[in-house]
Design an enzyme around this catalytic site. Structure first.
Site, PDB file in Angstrom:
ATOM      1  N   PRO A  94       1.783  -4.560  -4.223  1.00  0.00           N
ATOM      2  CA  PRO A  94       2.354  -3.600  -3.268  1.00  0.00           C
ATOM      3  C   PRO A  94       1.264  -2.906  -2.479  1.00  0.00           C
ATOM      4  O   PRO A  94       0.243  -2.488  -3.042  1.00  0.00           O
ATOM      5  CB  PRO A  94       3.091  -2.616  -4.183  1.00  0.00           C
ATOM      6  CG  PRO A  94       3.470  -3.431  -5.364  1.00  0.00           C
ATOM      7  CD  PRO A  94       2.314  -4.388  -5.577  1.00  0.00           C
ATOM      8  N   CYS A  95       1.469  -2.776  -1.155  1.00  0.00           N
ATOM      9  CA  CYS A  95       0.350  -2.408  -0.282  1.00  0.00           C
ATOM     10  C   CYS A  95       0.471  -1.114   0.508  1.00  0.00           C
ATOM     11  O   CYS A  95      -0.372  -0.870   1.377  1.00  0.00           O
ATOM     12  CB  CYS A  95       0.095  -3.552   0.699  1.00  0.00           C
ATOM     13  SG  CYS A  95       1.574  -4.088   1.579  1.00  0.00           S
ATOM     14  N   PRO A  96       1.452  -0.220   0.294  1.00  0.00           N
ATOM     15  CA  PRO A  96       1.523   0.991   1.114  1.00  0.00           C
ATOM     16  C   PRO A  96       0.263   1.851   1.065  1.00  0.00           C
ATOM     17  O   PRO A  96      -0.059   2.537   2.043  1.00  0.00           O
ATOM     18  CB  PRO A  96       2.723   1.745   0.515  1.00  0.00           C
ATOM     19  CG  PRO A  96       3.558   0.693  -0.111  1.00  0.00           C
ATOM     20  CD  PRO A  96       2.586  -0.320  -0.630  1.00  0.00           C
TER      21      PRO A  96
END
Length: 390
Positions: A94-96
């Protein structure tokens, strides 16, 4: 030598768009990890709807990757047997926390930490090759680049690695969506094989690559020499600057002039075709609570929200998270679930379950790697492996 059925372990599986691209090229995803249960059901329904079954259409572990170790993973994947001589790991943490539009907490954020955990699992499981996917901010932002350099420093002790930013638009996807990809091949696997001289050089020097801390992005690329045969689609390569795209919004009641640009890169090719309305999930969209939707002109994507797509232009990078779904070019609504999947190049047969919330559907769609981009990368990995076995 033609290779088929190469086993894969899929981390952060989500809706499985990255998996689909690999399955289309003959890989066999035999183990998956996804700990958000609505995504688990979405994946299993979606992959099954494409005709896949068995381990490829099942999430084998739904616990957090923080809680599962290498021995458990290998036991679940290979049934207690010794792993085969050729297998891979794929995943996009996950990259936020690395996204320019996200919280930008980097490695200290709850999602950012998963990137390091993913790298640790790769080193512990020791696959033949791996793929790491994330947002370009991981490479382009100086504060995140130091973290990335530390991850690469770990990986290059055991793997020959390469890094590249690819845009889905360059592979026939109607979307300006950049992602950074890291591929790696285990040195002990490469050494015994007949390699071109340039690859042999990389095997011998990659472990000595110094850490890059304050270096520019160009220096990062130069370090890895772009040795991996990254995919290129001649018809669409450099499409964003190569073609003259419509730049102005269309006045109300107006009909835009069709530009001499490739039809596969225009959103209207996919979402303005009435025949598509019969596909699964076509009647599902979020109803706006604001009257502003009627005021936005076709092609006006300048605002932070309520971006209305242009039928003869590509879409901005998917902003489907938090229910910020783009507006349809010519209809008074947001995009449907099916239309969002079409812009992610998901096969027509793929469907998400009816009882999955719209928020979860759009979130998992927006998180996914466009299938055509995944297929291009998996094809390049397969070709490289087959070249090694000639």
């Amino acid at each position: 030598m033609k290779l088929d059925g190469i086993p894969l372990l899929s981390f952060f599986t989500g809706a499985g768009f990255l998996d689909i691209g690999f399955l289309q090229n003959g890989f066999h995803t035999l183990w998956h990890n996804e700990n958000y249960l609505p995504f688990v059901k979405g994946f299993e329904t979606g992959i099954s709807s494409l005709g896949y079954s068995g381990s490829s259409a099942k999430v084998q572990n739904t616990r957090s990757v923080l809680e599962i170790g290498p021995n458990e993973i290998l036991s679940e994947a290979f049934g207690g047997n010794k792993p085969p001589g050729l297998f891979g790991i794929i995943g996009g943490p996950p990259c936020p926390d690395f996204s320019v539009g996200g919280k930008n907490k980097g490695e200290t954020g709850s999602n950012g930490k998963l990137s390091e955990v993913y790298v640790n699992r790769i080193l512990e499981i020791n696959p033949t090759f791996f793929l790491f996917e994330n947002v370009p901010g991981l490479l382009r932002t100086s504060k995140h680049r130091e973290f990335l350099a530390n991850l690469l420093d770990k990986l290059t002790r055991r793997y020959v690695v390469d890094i590249k930013i690819l845009n889905a638009l360059d592979f026939g996807v109607p979307q300006d969506r950049e992602r950074v990809f890291i591929v790696g091949f285990r040195k002990t696997y490469l050494r015994p094989l007949l390699l071109p001289p340039s690859y042999k050089k990389l095997v011998s020097i990659s472990g000595a690559l110094p850490r890059l801390r304050s270096h520019t992005m160009n220096a990062f690329f130069e370090m890895y020499e772009n040795w991996f045969p990254w995919p290129i689609h001649p018809e669409f390569h450099g499409a964003k600057s190569r073609f003259i795209w419509p730049s102005e919004p269309v006045e109300k009641g107006g009909v835009p002039e069709r530009p001499p640009c490739p039809e596969p890169l225009m959103v209207g090719t996919y979402i303005c075709d009435e025949a598509r309305f019969s596909l699964p999930n076509s009647g599902e969209w979020l109803s706006p609570r604001s009257g502003k939707i009627g005021e936005v002109l076709e092609g006006d994507v300048s605002r932070k929200s309520f971006k209305r797509l242009h039928r003869y232009r590509y879409s901005p990078t998917a902003a489907y998270g938090n229910n910020e779904v783009h507006l349809h070019p010519v209809l008074p609504r947001r995009l449907s679930v099916r239309e969002a999947m079409l812009l992610q190049s998901v096969p027509n047969e793929y469907r998400l379950p009816e009882d999955m919330t719209l928020t979860d559907k759009f979130k998992t769609i927006g998180n996914g790697v466009p299938v055509k981009l995944s297929a291009a990368i998996s094809g390049a990995i397969l070709s490289f492996l087959e070249e090694l076995h000639k």
